[in-house]
Design a protein around this motif. Structure first.
Motif, PDB file in Angstrom:
ATOM      1  N   ARG A 103       0.861  -1.188   0.000  1.00 16.84           N
ATOM      2  CA  ARG A 103       0.000   0.000   0.000  1.00 16.84           C
ATOM      3  C   ARG A 103       0.892   1.232   0.000  1.00 16.84           C
ATOM      4  O   ARG A 103       1.644   1.476   0.937  1.00 16.84           O
ATOM      5  CB  ARG A 103      -0.919  -0.003   1.215  1.00 16.84           C
ATOM      6  CG  ARG A 103      -2.016  -1.050   1.161  1.00 16.84           C
ATOM      7  CD  ARG A 103      -3.047  -0.877   2.265  1.00 16.84           C
ATOM      8  NE  ARG A 103      -2.485  -1.104   3.592  1.00 16.84           N
ATOM      9  CZ  ARG A 103      -2.271  -0.157   4.482  1.00 16.84           C
ATOM     10  NH1 ARG A 103      -2.537   1.112   4.185  1.00 16.84           N
ATOM     11  NH2 ARG A 103      -1.769  -0.445   5.670  1.00 16.84           N
TER      12      ARG A 103
ATOM     13  N   SER B  25      -1.583   4.066  -4.608  1.00 20.73           N
ATOM     14  CA  SER B  25      -1.642   2.808  -5.352  1.00 20.73           C
ATOM     15  C   SER B  25      -1.594   1.632  -4.392  1.00 20.73           C
ATOM     16  O   SER B  25      -1.062   1.723  -3.282  1.00 20.73           O
ATOM     17  CB  SER B  25      -0.484   2.707  -6.348  1.00 20.73           C
ATOM     18  OG  SER B  25       0.758   2.611  -5.664  1.00 20.73           O
ATOM     19  N   THR B  26      -2.157   0.527  -4.855  1.00 19.38           N
ATOM     20  CA  THR B  26      -2.149  -0.721  -4.096  1.00 19.38           C
ATOM     21  C   THR B  26      -1.772  -1.861  -5.033  1.00 19.38           C
ATOM     22  O   THR B  26      -2.381  -2.035  -6.096  1.00 19.38           O
ATOM     23  CB  THR B  26      -3.522  -1.009  -3.468  1.00 19.38           C
ATOM     24  OG1 THR B  26      -3.878   0.059  -2.589  1.00 19.38           O
ATOM     25  CG2 THR B  26      -3.507  -2.322  -2.702  1.00 19.38           C
ATOM     26  N   THR B  27      -0.761  -2.613  -4.639  1.00 22.06           N
ATOM     27  CA  THR B  27      -0.345  -3.799  -5.385  1.00 22.06           C
ATOM     28  C   THR B  27      -0.565  -5.009  -4.496  1.00 22.06           C
ATOM     29  O   THR B  27      -0.023  -5.086  -3.393  1.00 22.06           O
ATOM     30  CB  THR B  27       1.133  -3.716  -5.795  1.00 22.06           C
ATOM     31  OG1 THR B  27       1.348  -2.537  -6.569  1.00 22.06           O
ATOM     32  CG2 THR B  27       1.524  -4.932  -6.616  1.00 22.06           C
ATOM     33  N   GLN B  28      -1.385  -5.921  -4.980  1.00 22.82           N
ATOM     34  CA  GLN B  28      -1.744  -7.084  -4.178  1.00 22.82           C
ATOM     35  C   GLN B  28      -1.655  -8.337  -5.038  1.00 22.82           C
ATOM     36  O   GLN B  28      -2.130  -8.367  -6.181  1.00 22.82           O
ATOM     37  CB  GLN B  28      -3.159  -6.934  -3.616  1.00 22.82           C
ATOM     38  CG  GLN B  28      -3.599  -8.065  -2.712  1.00 22.82           C
ATOM     39  CD  GLN B  28      -4.964  -7.805  -2.097  1.00 22.82           C
ATOM     40  OE1 GLN B  28      -5.590  -6.781  -2.372  1.00 22.82           O
ATOM     41  NE2 GLN B  28      -5.425  -8.718  -1.251  1.00 22.82           N
TER      42      GLN B  28
ATOM     43  N   ARG C  97      -3.730  -7.858  -8.347  1.00 18.61           N
ATOM     44  CA  ARG C  97      -4.358  -6.560  -8.583  1.00 18.61           C
ATOM     45  C   ARG C  97      -3.331  -5.440  -8.456  1.00 18.61           C
ATOM     46  O   ARG C  97      -2.534  -5.426  -7.520  1.00 18.61           O
ATOM     47  CB  ARG C  97      -5.489  -6.304  -7.572  1.00 18.61           C
ATOM     48  CG  ARG C  97      -6.596  -7.344  -7.616  1.00 18.61           C
ATOM     49  CD  ARG C  97      -7.523  -7.207  -6.424  1.00 18.61           C
ATOM     50  NE  ARG C  97      -8.543  -8.239  -6.419  1.00 18.61           N
ATOM     51  CZ  ARG C  97      -9.788  -8.074  -6.865  1.00 18.61           C
ATOM     52  NH1 ARG C  97     -10.158  -6.884  -7.343  1.00 18.61           N
ATOM     53  NH2 ARG C  97     -10.654  -9.058  -6.832  1.00 18.61           N
ATOM     54  N   LEU C  98      -3.372  -4.515  -9.397  1.00 17.30           N
ATOM     55  CA  LEU C  98      -2.595  -3.286  -9.332  1.00 17.30           C
ATOM     56  C   LEU C  98      -3.552  -2.136  -9.596  1.00 17.30           C
ATOM     57  O   LEU C  98      -4.056  -1.980 -10.711  1.00 17.30           O
ATOM     58  CB  LEU C  98      -1.453  -3.286 -10.344  1.00 17.30           C
ATOM     59  CG  LEU C  98      -0.369  -2.222 -10.149  1.00 17.30           C
ATOM     60  CD1 LEU C  98       0.923  -2.651 -10.834  1.00 17.30           C
ATOM     61  CD2 LEU C  98      -0.792  -0.859 -10.699  1.00 17.30           C
TER      62      LEU C  98
ATOM     63  N   GLN D 109      -4.262   2.055  -9.099  1.00 12.86           N
ATOM     64  CA  GLN D 109      -3.739   3.386  -8.816  1.00 12.86           C
ATOM     65  C   GLN D 109      -4.861   4.384  -9.023  1.00 12.86           C
ATOM     66  O   GLN D 109      -5.447   4.465 -10.105  1.00 12.86           O
ATOM     67  CB  GLN D 109      -2.557   3.720  -9.715  1.00 12.86           C
ATOM     68  CG  GLN D 109      -1.873   5.029  -9.375  1.00 12.86           C
ATOM     69  CD  GLN D 109      -0.568   5.216 -10.138  1.00 12.86           C
ATOM     70  OE1 GLN D 109      -0.237   4.440 -11.015  1.00 12.86           O
ATOM     71  NE2 GLN D 109       0.170   6.259  -9.783  1.00 12.86           N
TER      72      GLN D 109
ATOM     73  N   TYR E 119      -5.854  -4.632 -13.519  1.00  9.68           N
ATOM     74  CA  TYR E 119      -4.913  -3.519 -13.679  1.00  9.68           C
ATOM     75  C   TYR E 119      -5.734  -2.268 -13.897  1.00  9.68           C
ATOM     76  O   TYR E 119      -6.507  -2.173 -14.849  1.00  9.68           O
ATOM     77  CB  TYR E 119      -3.982  -3.765 -14.866  1.00  9.68           C
ATOM     78  CG  TYR E 119      -3.046  -2.602 -15.154  1.00  9.68           C
ATOM     79  CD1 TYR E 119      -1.892  -2.419 -14.411  1.00  9.68           C
ATOM     80  CD2 TYR E 119      -3.348  -1.672 -16.152  1.00  9.68           C
ATOM     81  CE1 TYR E 119      -1.036  -1.360 -14.666  1.00  9.68           C
ATOM     82  CE2 TYR E 119      -2.504  -0.608 -16.413  1.00  9.68           C
ATOM     83  CZ  TYR E 119      -1.355  -0.453 -15.662  1.00  9.68           C
ATOM     84  OH  TYR E 119      -0.514   0.607 -15.907  1.00  9.68           O
TER      85      TYR E 119
ATOM     86  N   THR F  73      -5.695   2.118 -13.638  1.00  8.64           N
ATOM     87  CA  THR F  73      -5.115   3.436 -13.409  1.00  8.64           C
ATOM     88  C   THR F  73      -6.171   4.476 -13.766  1.00  8.64           C
ATOM     89  O   THR F  73      -7.305   4.135 -14.122  1.00  8.64           O
ATOM     90  CB  THR F  73      -3.850   3.651 -14.252  1.00  8.64           C
ATOM     91  OG1 THR F  73      -4.220   3.700 -15.647  1.00  8.64           O
ATOM     92  CG2 THR F  73      -2.842   2.537 -14.035  1.00  8.64           C
TER      93      THR F  73
END
Length: 319
Positions: free
Chosen positions: A181, A187-190, A223-224, A226, A256, A258
């Motif tokens: 996080r 943004s969150t990258t999971q 999951r990405l 932003q 994905y 954005t």
């Protein structure tokens, strides 16, 4: 002549004693080394090392650290079991059920870390950034505090640096969760990985070029997301290249998103043939010899700046 003969006769026992001394000393050192290596494989010794490592890290970081066991199978592998590390807020930073690293420990004598296989099971990593501070910065600071400012020492250009070899290394993940996080970038990258396996055919850490000989991904959710536009600081990101010779993705969900583009894919079964991803000067190029998608649903959305619609993207896939 008689005196010379006597000297030679007297000299023989001296050389024999010297050779015996060297032979016996070498044998003793070899036996001691083997006994030491054998002792490291004993459960009692490994538990002692585990307790020492746990105490050292707790005192070093000032946070909760738990280590179930450290196993050494010389010279083949090192394993870590039931590991827990908390951050300074008392939240879980890393949790590992089992980590097994297969390597050639003899290579360490040549300043080379050669990884042959990495198996990670039942693990989780939770990272967070806020106000340019990561929740793991205290670890870096803990080790950096040991360094003191001293007079500069001339660099020894003849000394060889440590080398990391990943070529032909096998990677296997089972029930591994990763979360980053980033409040600064919104943004969150999971990544919740069910099963993932691959072989690193080639890894060039200097040019960031990697080749994977096969990838199996199943029962995963990646999951990405932003939620705000990235700020352009005028500096291009690092160039990199990734070649996936063949891949098989099943029962997985990939998102994905954005402010400009969003892609949501629920993949029942997808096969990839020679997928190549290259990035340079913040421009990404994706090429593939073949992509086949079955029993899947793919949706894409975009801003008007892209001039594309969801049919443009989905139409290029075999659904």
């Amino acid at each position: 002549m008689q005196s010379v003969a006597r000297k030679n006769v007297k000299g023989k026992p001296m050389w024999r004693r010297l050779l015996r001394f060297l032979l016996y000393s070498g044998c003793i050192l070899l036996v001691l080394l083997m006994l030491t290596l054998y002792a490291l494989t004993l459960p009692a010794v490994q538990q002692l090392l585990t307790n020492k490592a746990e105490t050292f890290l707790q005192e070093k970081f000032g946070t909760r650290v738990e280590i179930g066991a450290i196993r050494l199978r010389f010279p083949y592998s090192v394993s870590l079991e039931k590991f827990l590390l908390e951050d300074q807020q008392g939240d879980t930073l890393a949790r590992v059920g089992s980590l097994v690293v297969s390597t050639d420990l003899w290579k360490l004598l040549d300043q080379t870390i050669q990884l042959k296989k990495i198996t990670l099971e039942d693990a989780a990593i939770y990272l967070h950034r806020k106000d340019s501070i990561y929740n793991f910065d205290y670890i870096v600071q803990a080790f950096a505090s040991d360094t003191t400012v001293e007079a500069p020492v001339p660099t020894d250009t003849t000394a060889s640096a440590w080398k990391l070899q990943l070529d032909l290394a096998k990677i296997k993940l089972n029930k591994v969760n990763f979360l980053l996080r980033d409040d600064d970038a919104a943004s969150t990258t999971q990544a919740n990985i069910g099963i993932a396996e691959t072989v690193i055919a080639k890894a060039d850490l200097k040019t960031l070029h990697f080749e994977l000989d096969g990838l199996t991904l199943a029962d995963s959710d990646i999951r990405l997301v932003q939620t705000k536009k990235s700020v352009d600081d005028g500096k291009p990101g690092p160039a990199y290249g990734l070649l996936l010779k063949n891949g098989d993705i099943s029962r997985s969900h990939i998102v994905y998103s954005t402010t400009e583009l969003a892609l949501d894919a629920t993949l029942g079964k997808t096969t990839l043939d020679n997928l190549y991803v290259q990035s340079a000067n913040d421009i990404m190029a994706i090429q593939a010899k073949g992509i086949r998608v079955e029993s899947s649903a793919v949706a894409a959305f975009h801003s008007d700046a892209f001039g594309l619609n969801s049919h443009d993207i989905v139409g290029r896939l075999h659904v």
